[in-house]
Enzyme design. Sequence first.
Site, PDB file in Angstrom:
ATOM      1  N   LYS A  81      83.694  91.226  27.850  1.00  0.00           N
ATOM      2  CA  LYS A  81      84.249  91.211  26.502  1.00  0.00           C
ATOM      3  C   LYS A  81      85.775  91.088  26.527  1.00  0.00           C
ATOM      4  CE  LYS A  81      81.784  93.732  23.696  1.00  0.00           C
ATOM      5  NZ  LYS A  81      81.267  95.016  23.166  1.00  0.00           N
ATOM      6  N   GLY A 138      95.738  66.207  49.682  1.00  0.00           N
ATOM      7  CA  GLY A 138      97.088  65.766  50.043  1.00  0.00           C
ATOM      8  C   GLY A 138      97.480  66.048  51.478  1.00  0.00           C
TER       9      GLY A 138
END
Lengths: 406, 406
Positions: free
Chosen positions: B94, B333
């Site tokens: 919640k 990369g």
Amino acid sequence: MSYCTATYRIYDDKANFHKKAESIAIGMTVGSWTELPEAKREKMKQHLGQVLDVQVHEPENAQAGERYGDVTIAYPDINFSKDIPALLVTVFGKISMDGKIKLMQLGVSDAFASHFPGPKFGIQGVRDLLGVPNRPLLMSIFKSVIGLNASELREQFLRQALGGVDLIKDDEILFENELTPIEKRVEVCIRAAEEASKETGKKLLYATNLTGPTSRLHEQARKAIDAGANALLFNVLSYGYDVLHELSKDPEISVPIMAHPALAGAYYPSPYHGISASVLLGQLMRLAGADLVLFPSPYGSVTMPREENMGIKEQLLTSALSVKQSMPVPSAGIHPGLVPLILQDFGTDVIVNAGGGIHGHPMGTEAGGRAFVQAIEAAQQGVSLSDYALAHPELASALQLWGGEK
Amino acid sequence: MSYCTATYRIYDDKANFHKKAESIAIGMTVGSWTELPEAKREKMKQHLGQVLDVQVHEPENAQAGERYGDVTIAYPDINFSKDIPALLVTVFGKISMDGKIKLMQLGVSDAFASHFPGPKFGIQGVRDLLGVPNRPLLMSIFKSVIGLNASELREQFLRQALGGVDLIKDDEILFENELTPIEKRVEVCIRAAEEASKETGKKLLYATNLTGPTSRLHEQARKAIDAGANALLFNVLSYGYDVLHELSKDPEISVPIMAHPALAGAYYPSPYHGISASVLLGQLMRLAGADLVLFPSPYGSVTMPREENMGIKEQLLTSALSVKQSMPVPSAGIHPGLVPLILQDFGTDVIVNAGGGIHGHPMGTEAGGRAFVQAIEAAQQGVSLSDYALAHPELASALQLWGGEK
């Protein structure tokens, strides 16, 4: 050719969004294009993503961080299997990590959608079960249930039921536990529901929380149904949409499933990252088969902007999806004074859902339910709440505590 | 009493963070406290959350939006079942939707952790399978595989394998498809691996992508293993941690599982919302049983700040968890010039993982692999890459294209 589409909002002060869109369309499908020999391109064309739309939002005198592009890419259905994990990985797997990018909208092809039976009951099916054809439904939430034994649970259930609510849901943080295992919880609560029904004349659905290991959820659900369960609550995002989908299409799970939004705040609130509320709590919940969907209302303490709520509603109801409609359940911070506003925003097909707004009523839980029943009656009859309250002390008391229409 | 803990970063210009912490500790456990009668409190005490720590960060002359509190709450284990969905719903269900709040750290109790066997192989087990006791491992990623048939896939596999890599992984967007269903993919690739091994003298793991309906993943995995698969790739976040956990603890799934971070960007990049990378891609992946974990490196195009990478590494290796260690795989990369930096950041227990940095080598895929092998040799021997490149043309060519150590 059949495609699913994804629309992203990408914040970047400098990017060429048209180039960026091309690079997504190629990078997330065939990987490379311009380098491919002609013959290979011919073969690969059916797998290549397409840029459908690029809208650059560049306000005059834009401050750093304000420039963004809305980019829509079409992904060939042929590239991925017909399940939500594959769709999400295809459209937002790698690029979710590539800068300020948020998944705003999805478009699913008919071919993709045809693999999803959707909600088993939907709005109409839930109404049929309750015998309530055309008024907003009322739901009450168990409160402070951790540590309660079966008889305490029963007592709280009964007080809620006697107030005249249509549905009662478990607290989503109530997991399998020794005091109130699912079959025991269901047994005592359904018996209490029958008892209350004799007084109220109303049918009642009890959404019991389905928890535990993924591979045992179907068995748990059947156990609950054998014990008399007539609805299930499920924390979808902690398990994955595909788990909901498989539960929902299981013919033995013959009761409505209510999706809880627990963890949703990890995805939707940032403007720069994550997945929009309408996709997360609207479209994907419905596609995966939720009959009822809870989400943070724009009215109370745990809030979501109204336009995002309307986006969820739109996805739960739109005829663009051919599956049944899911019932919207805007939740948190709801009290009787808000009922006219809720109906104005959502119409009749909505569940008015309250926890504190029922249990916190000055005259008790039962009166808390009645105050909501009265507020819904008033709104349905076009009478103002304050007028209706003159002859309805529970409503009057609620309005005094929490205020009336805004 | 046994507790799991959660640390949140909450941004708020005005909040009393001590009060806020109390309200989380009570609200997410017993629901209410001060109103409870004394006898009830005694009974409920074992279920009540505890505030462990509150650190308010209030820079002098703070601008709006800069003030935050780091709040640590302890949740009694007794409140939730011993699975990751229950833990996440308990600590972040919640409240993930309640303002600017991010889940930064989790602490799992021994009692909770004892339900998780963790990685079946771990770093040492993967090393044993490969017969590589103490050097960084090298992995190559299939590129542009959508639309390839089995013989084209085999050809690409073979070229990668001949370059001398230790592992090859499927593209995570390769799903079940007619051209290369999992058992066929595995068969041709494993045969190609054996062929290459004769030349390179190296063993090789091929992580094939496990996809499809949740309930059929175990069957798919067994089908792959029957066909010779010696590793699996899995898009954990699109299915849920519990699905990984159940796959990992299945004794019939007798091969290492590699966790892919697809969709992770929906959770970790915002400072204000979501779940930190170290919890998401470190702690929970390891607890759920991933033997190898991919995550965006801080070196390339899809980047993550270095300190977050180090946070993931810490969680994958820390002795605070008693399960086996998971192998870190910083990805995206990566080119040979980065190898010394990777080893500096991660030490020897790391997988150097490249896609474009192998396939994009000017002398071809095979040479691309060799350039990385050479870079790792150089780093292991304490020789600079540029010196080592003098006698190693593949490395020289890579350094010329992508640059050397930074």
